[in-house]
Design an enzyme around this catalytic site. Structure first.
Site, PDB file in Angstrom:
ATOM      1  N   HIS A 133      -5.881  11.217  14.491  1.00 15.74           N
ATOM      2  CA  HIS A 133      -5.641   9.884  15.061  1.00 15.74           C
ATOM      3  C   HIS A 133      -5.306  10.005  16.547  1.00 15.74           C
ATOM      4  CE1 HIS A 133      -4.494   5.643  15.036  1.00 15.74           C
ATOM      5  NE2 HIS A 133      -3.441   5.995  15.765  1.00 15.74           N
TER       6      HIS A 133
ATOM      7  N   GLU B 267       0.840  -1.195   0.000  1.00 12.13           N
ATOM      8  CA  GLU B 267       0.000   0.000   0.000  1.00 12.13           C
ATOM      9  C   GLU B 267       0.876   1.247   0.000  1.00 12.13           C
ATOM     10  OE1 GLU B 267      -3.901   1.412   2.378  1.00 12.13           O
ATOM     11  OE2 GLU B 267      -2.061   1.454   3.575  1.00 12.13           O
TER      12      GLU B 267
END
Length: 228
Positions: A183, A167
């Protein structure tokens, strides 16, 4: 990869606590190979990124790459992903259903750098794009923005050439700042976000995107009235 020299060649065994089931033992031993193979694919992909960065640094006055981060997904994260998607915890299912075991995050200076770098990666003969998701022009509900690519990376091993997914996340410095703080706020604190706070986070994301566009226009020397 560690190799024992007694008899046949095999991967190093992991010392496991007493009481470990045969299934757990098989998973642990299989993860040694998974880790090695995906680290190898990661090295190949990262090296290509570094080659591009060095080329731009030495030949041109601007590189689309600000910096590169990369990681291998932990076993706990892999297991949670398989369970979340309803798959049995097996080595075969890791290869079949987890496309982000190896991950690279490329931080770019400007929006155009993201799409230029994407064009470089997608036209190379080395890598094939398996999947692409554009969270920049179509951000997530949370406000998250990034361009995600799953690329097929060939690696040469003793059995031949193996292809594994890696990815690649492409985002600007500003997008990375928002993603890191979001986050931190959501997953590393004990707070439960209400609708108002969630909306404020999305507003921050939209504002940062407008800043990204304006910085791009300034870099390109565009006046506000001519900026797209």
């Amino acid at each position: 990869m560690m190799i024992e020299k007694s008899g046949s060649i095999r991967l190093r065994e992991i010392p496991l606590p007493q009481g470990t089931t045969p299934e757990q033992q098989e998973l642990a031993q299989g993860m040694v190979r998974v880790n090695h193979l995906y680290r190898s694919a990661l090295k190949v992909a990262v090296t290509q990124m570094e080659i591009l960065d060095e080329e731009f640094a030495s030949l041109y006055d601007h590189s689309p790459i600000h910096h590169i981060e990369y990681r291998i997904k932990t076993l706990d994260s892999i297991i949670k992903k398989l369970q979340r998607d309803g798959h049995e915890i097996t080595i075969d299912n890791i290869y079949a259903h987890v496309n982000d075991v190896a991950g690279i995050r490329v931080i770019c200076n400007y929006l155009d750098d993201i799409f230029y770098l994407r064009s470089l990666l997608t036209r190379t003969e080395s890598f094939k794009v398996i999947r692409e998701v554009d969270y920049i022009t179509q951000p997530k509900e949370s406000g998250y923005r990034s361009l995600h690519l799953i690329i097929d990376v060939p690696i040469v091993i003793s059995e031949g050439t193996l292809h594994l997914p890696v990815e690649v996340q492409l985002r600007t410095i500003a997008m990375d700042m928002w993603a890191s703080l979001e986050h931190e706020l959501r997953y590393k604190s004990d707070r439960d976000f209400n609708e108002e706070e969630t909306a404020r986070l999305r507003l921050c994301s939209d504002t940062i995107y407008e800043v990204d566009r304006e910085m791009q226009n300034i870099y390109q020397g565009k006046s506000p009235e001519y900026a797209e």
